[in-house]
Motif scaffolding. Structure first.
Motif, PDB file in Angstrom:
ATOM      1  N   ALA A  79       0.844  -1.077  -0.146  1.00 21.52           N
ATOM      2  CA  ALA A  79       0.093   0.135   0.017  1.00 21.52           C
ATOM      3  C   ALA A  79       0.789   1.336   0.158  1.00 21.52           C
ATOM      4  N   GLU A  80       1.859   1.184   0.814  1.00 19.65           N
ATOM      5  CA  GLU A  80       2.762   2.544   0.842  1.00 19.65           C
ATOM      6  C   GLU A  80       3.556   2.712  -0.648  1.00 19.65           C
ATOM      7  N   VAL A  81       3.877   1.519  -1.392  1.00 19.81           N
ATOM      8  CA  VAL A  81       4.255   1.659  -2.444  1.00 19.81           C
ATOM      9  C   VAL A  81       3.415   2.248  -3.734  1.00 19.81           C
ATOM     10  N   PHE A  82       2.220   1.737  -3.487  1.00 15.59           N
ATOM     11  CA  PHE A  82       1.032   2.166  -4.528  1.00 15.59           C
ATOM     12  C   PHE A  82       0.651   3.658  -4.242  1.00 15.59           C
ATOM     13  N   PHE A  83       0.450   3.795  -2.882  1.00 19.00           N
ATOM     14  CA  PHE A  83       0.039   5.280  -2.522  1.00 19.00           C
ATOM     15  C   PHE A  83       0.850   6.197  -1.940  1.00 19.00           C
ATOM     16  N   SER A  84       2.181   5.871  -2.336  1.00 15.35           N
ATOM     17  CA  SER A  84       3.174   7.130  -1.679  1.00 15.35           C
ATOM     18  C   SER A  84       2.867   8.429  -2.005  1.00 15.35           C
ATOM     19  N   ALA A  85       2.188   8.762  -2.945  1.00 17.46           N
ATOM     20  CA  ALA A  85       1.868   9.859  -3.507  1.00 17.46           C
ATOM     21  C   ALA A  85       0.912  10.646  -2.526  1.00 17.46           C
ATOM     22  N   ALA A  86       0.019   9.884  -1.816  1.00 13.22           N
ATOM     23  CA  ALA A  86      -1.158  10.378  -0.893  1.00 13.22           C
ATOM     24  C   ALA A  86      -0.675  10.178   0.490  1.00 13.22           C
ATOM     25  N   ALA A  87       0.459   9.781   0.595  1.00 13.21           N
ATOM     26  CA  ALA A  87       1.164   9.575   2.055  1.00 13.21           C
ATOM     27  C   ALA A  87       0.848  10.715   2.829  1.00 13.21           C
ATOM     28  N   GLU A  88       1.059  11.832   2.598  1.00  9.02           N
ATOM     29  CA  GLU A  88       0.882  13.128   3.198  1.00  9.02           C
ATOM     30  C   GLU A  88      -0.678  13.408   3.601  1.00  9.02           C
ATOM     31  N   ASP A  89      -1.755  12.856   2.610  1.00  8.00           N
ATOM     32  CA  ASP A  89      -2.945  13.126   2.909  1.00  8.00           C
ATOM     33  C   ASP A  89      -3.424  12.037   4.059  1.00  8.00           C
ATOM     34  N   ILE A  90      -2.668  10.621   3.961  1.00 10.47           N
ATOM     35  CA  ILE A  90      -3.302  10.076   4.883  1.00 10.47           C
ATOM     36  C   ILE A  90      -2.783  10.276   6.317  1.00 10.47           C
ATOM     37  N   ASP A  91      -1.613  10.971   6.434  1.00 10.44           N
ATOM     38  CA  ASP A  91      -0.806  11.339   7.581  1.00 10.44           C
ATOM     39  C   ASP A  91      -1.898  12.424   8.175  1.00 10.44           C
ATOM     40  N   ARG A  92      -2.299  13.305   7.278  1.00 10.05           N
ATOM     41  CA  ARG A  92      -3.112  14.228   7.850  1.00 10.05           C
ATOM     42  C   ARG A  92      -4.489  13.735   8.255  1.00 10.05           C
ATOM     43  N   MET A  93      -5.019  12.779   7.449  1.00 11.83           N
ATOM     44  CA  MET A  93      -6.198  12.087   8.135  1.00 11.83           C
ATOM     45  C   MET A  93      -6.299  11.492   9.280  1.00 11.83           C
ATOM     46  N   VAL A  94      -5.158  11.015   9.618  1.00  9.86           N
ATOM     47  CA  VAL A  94      -5.040  10.306  10.754  1.00  9.86           C
ATOM     48  C   VAL A  94      -4.574  11.238  11.929  1.00  9.86           C
ATOM     49  N   GLU A  95      -3.903  12.225  11.572  1.00  6.62           N
ATOM     50  CA  GLU A  95      -3.736  13.253  12.585  1.00  6.62           C
ATOM     51  C   GLU A  95      -5.069  14.014  12.871  1.00  6.62           C
ATOM     52  N   GLU A  96      -5.815  14.142  12.064  1.00  3.32           N
ATOM     53  CA  GLU A  96      -7.376  14.610  12.154  1.00  3.32           C
ATOM     54  C   GLU A  96      -8.198  13.833  13.200  1.00  3.32           C
ATOM     55  N   TYR A  97      -8.099  12.536  12.825  1.00  7.87           N
ATOM     56  CA  TYR A  97      -8.942  11.581  13.462  1.00  7.87           C
ATOM     57  C   TYR A  97      -8.266  11.462  15.198  1.00  7.87           C
ATOM     58  N   ARG A  98      -6.875  11.659  15.074  1.00 13.44           N
ATOM     59  CA  ARG A  98      -6.578  11.541  16.325  1.00 13.44           C
ATOM     60  C   ARG A  98      -6.750  12.700  17.177  1.00 13.44           C
ATOM     61  N   GLN A  99      -6.949  13.893  16.702  1.00 13.64           N
ATOM     62  CA  GLN A  99      -7.194  15.083  17.403  1.00 13.64           C
ATOM     63  C   GLN A  99      -8.726  14.973  17.762  1.00 13.64           C
ATOM     64  N   VAL A 100      -9.411  14.580  16.817  1.00 11.55           N
ATOM     65  CA  VAL A 100     -11.059  14.352  17.259  1.00 11.55           C
ATOM     66  C   VAL A 100     -11.082  13.437  18.150  1.00 11.55           C
ATOM     67  N   LEU A 101     -10.522  12.166  18.263  1.00 14.28           N
ATOM     68  CA  LEU A 101     -10.746  11.331  19.428  1.00 14.28           C
ATOM     69  C   LEU A 101     -10.221  11.821  20.885  1.00 14.28           C
ATOM     70  N   LEU A 102      -9.238  12.645  20.873  1.00 13.67           N
ATOM     71  CA  LEU A 102      -8.697  13.392  22.074  1.00 13.67           C
ATOM     72  C   LEU A 102      -9.732  14.330  22.394  1.00 13.67           C
ATOM     73  N   ILE A 103     -10.146  15.287  21.594  1.00 13.54           N
ATOM     74  CA  ILE A 103     -11.047  16.278  22.054  1.00 13.54           C
ATOM     75  C   ILE A 103     -12.427  15.626  22.578  1.00 13.54           C
ATOM     76  N   ARG A 104     -12.781  14.625  21.850  1.00 15.09           N
ATOM     77  CA  ARG A 104     -14.084  13.923  22.289  1.00 15.09           C
ATOM     78  C   ARG A 104     -13.819  13.320  23.590  1.00 15.09           C
ATOM     79  N   LYS A 105     -12.959  12.731  24.099  1.00 14.85           N
ATOM     80  CA  LYS A 105     -12.349  12.183  25.287  1.00 14.85           C
ATOM     81  C   LYS A 105     -12.461  13.151  26.230  1.00 14.85           C
ATOM     82  N   LEU A 106     -11.882  14.603  25.947  1.00 17.56           N
ATOM     83  CA  LEU A 106     -11.673  15.596  26.996  1.00 17.56           C
ATOM     84  C   LEU A 106     -13.289  16.138  27.393  1.00 17.56           C
ATOM     85  N   GLU A 107     -14.184  16.164  26.314  1.00 18.81           N
ATOM     86  CA  GLU A 107     -15.459  16.700  26.439  1.00 18.81           C
ATOM     87  C   GLU A 107     -16.059  15.584  27.173  1.00 18.81           C
ATOM     88  N   GLN A 108     -15.921  14.289  26.960  1.00 11.05           N
ATOM     89  CA  GLN A 108     -16.636  13.319  27.908  1.00 11.05           C
ATOM     90  C   GLN A 108     -16.183  13.489  29.359  1.00 11.05           C
TER      91      GLN A 108
END
Length: 300
Positions: A79-108
């Motif tokens: 997957a890393e070979v096929f989608f290396s060009a999209a690696a930054e987008d994937i990293d961004r989405m992973v980071e956004e999801y991590r932030q969403v989970l952390l904020i949700r946990k804080l709000e809870q």
């Protein structure tokens, strides 16, 4: 260029804490498998074998786990070979999801520690009265009672008279008579039910319209091949009218809880912002420049 994949397995015995046993060909922290640059060691397998599983069963569990791990690593590498060009987008989405989970946990955390989940009857009723227009029925509701008895019952007239009476004593006589003869009674006087549910206890074909039955508070009757039915509808709420409060209490509690939850989260958020701004941890530079320009214009 394809990397060569090596899988290496060591030999010996490893007894884990809690009496878990790995297959006898593992020892120490031996390298168990390699897929590309990823490695799997014995220490990574300590949670794989449940307590009490030993011998051939533990061997089978570990073999399956190792096989799945190798396949997963190979797919990730491809997957890393096929989608290396999209690696930054994937990293961004992973980071956004991590932030969403952390904020949700804080709000809870805010909610769990600050929200009072108790609501008084007055609070519920006040909300209901202020929002009646939002609570409209899409089908009729009724309160009433149904009694079923065998056709030909000799005291049917007396039973009907007692059922129609407003006297508490005669209502008790009605209940006693039904109990004595083991009549089937479905009593919905104390709570609202859908009219369709009420009709389901009567020999009422669904194809017919029974709205006319809603217009009378007298004892009405139906029959089937074996039984006679008396029924009385005491209260009616028609489609388009306000939903009774007793049907809405759980809904209103949820609404009030969500309001309190939002208020607590918003309050804690504002408190955090204010405290951080006072400590110099927050600066919004564009606003600072705009504020400075406004002051200069005012002075000139």
């Amino acid at each position: 260029m394809k990397r060569r994949m090596k899988i290496t397995v060591a030999a010996a015995v490893l007894l884990l804490a809690g009496c878990r046993e790995l297959p006898r060909y593992f020892a120490g922290d031996t390298l168990v498998a390699r897929a590309g640059s990823a490695t799997l060691r014995v220490s990574d397998l300590e949670s794989v074998v449940p307590k009490g599983v030993t011998g051939d069963d533990s061997v089978a569990l570990v073999d399956r786990y190792v096989d799945r791990w190798v396949r997963k690593q190979l797919k990730l590498r491809e997957a890393e070979v096929f989608f290396s060009a999209a690696a930054e987008d994937i990293d961004r989405m992973v980071e956004e999801y991590r932030q969403v989970l952390l904020i949700r946990k804080l709000e809870q955390h805010y909610v769990d520690n600050s929200v009072d989940t108790t609501f008084t009857d007055d609070e519920i009723e006040a909300y209901y009265n202020a929002h009646k227009a939002d609570f409209r029925l899409d089908r009729p509701l009724v309160k009433g009672r149904i009694v079923r008895f065998k056709e030909g019952y000799r005291q049917a007239r007396k039973l009907k008279e007692l059922m129609a009476s407003e006297s508490e004593a005669e209502q008790q006589d009605f209940s006693d008579l039904c109990a004595k003869n083991d009549f089937e009674v479905n009593d919905f006087r104390s709570h609202w039910v859908d009219f369709s549910e009420f009709l389901s206890y009567l020999p009422a074909p669904q194809a017919r319209n029974y709205d006319s039955a809603l217009a009378s508070k007298s004892v009405q009757e139906m029959r089937d091949s074996q039984s006679h039915y008396y029924f009385r509808i005491l209260e009616v709420r028609r489609a388009g009218e306000t939903i009774p409060l007793e049907r809405l209490r759980p809904t209103i509690r949820r609404i009030l809880f969500n309001q309190r939850q939002s208020e607590v989260i918003r309050s804690r958020e504002e408190e955090l912002y204010r405290r951080s701004a006072e400590n110099g941890e927050v600066r919004i530079f564009g606003r600072e420049r705009a504020g400075s320009d406004d002051e200069q214009n005012h002075d000139s």
